[in-house]
Design an enzyme around this catalytic site. Sequence first.
Site, PDB file in Angstrom:
ATOM      1  CE  LYS A 120      -2.465   1.260   3.721  1.00 48.11           C
ATOM      2  NZ  LYS A 120      -3.592   1.497   4.658  1.00 48.11           N
ATOM      3  CB  SER A 139      -1.900   2.429 -16.788  1.00 52.58           C
ATOM      4  OG  SER A 139      -1.282   3.534 -17.382  1.00 52.58           O
ATOM      5  CE1 TYR A 153      -0.980  -0.784 -17.943  1.00 54.36           C
ATOM      6  CE2 TYR A 153      -3.365  -0.932 -18.060  1.00 54.36           C
ATOM      7  CZ  TYR A 153      -2.158  -0.561 -18.617  1.00 54.36           C
ATOM      8  OH  TYR A 153      -2.141   0.055 -19.838  1.00 54.36           O
TER       9      TYR A 153
END
Length: 117
Positions: A9, A25, A58
Amino acid sequence: MMIEVLKSKIHCARVTEANLNYMGSITIDEDLLDAANMIAGEKVYIADNNNGERFETYIIKGERGSGKICLNGAAARKVQPDDIVIIMSYALMDFEEAKSFKPTVIFPDPETNQVVK
């Protein structure tokens, strides 16, 4: 049994750019990727603290040391520059392994997005 658990994270990074004309993305400074144990191409979930949006995309590697957090393509519509986001990745692992697994959590500098050591 396999379960999905938090792997990494980046907590409270500042969005530096939103580029609608790029093909999808999130671009993330390579220093942040290394510190958070994330890689290019990895699926991430993003939560925007300013507007409550949650979405997935992503990773694309950004220039090392740039502090860049840029949402690209359709995701650019879900954020504004200077929004604060949480970027999370998850991993599948065995239930027993998951009990002792410790995710990598980093807290970048809130102004520069530089890795705080």
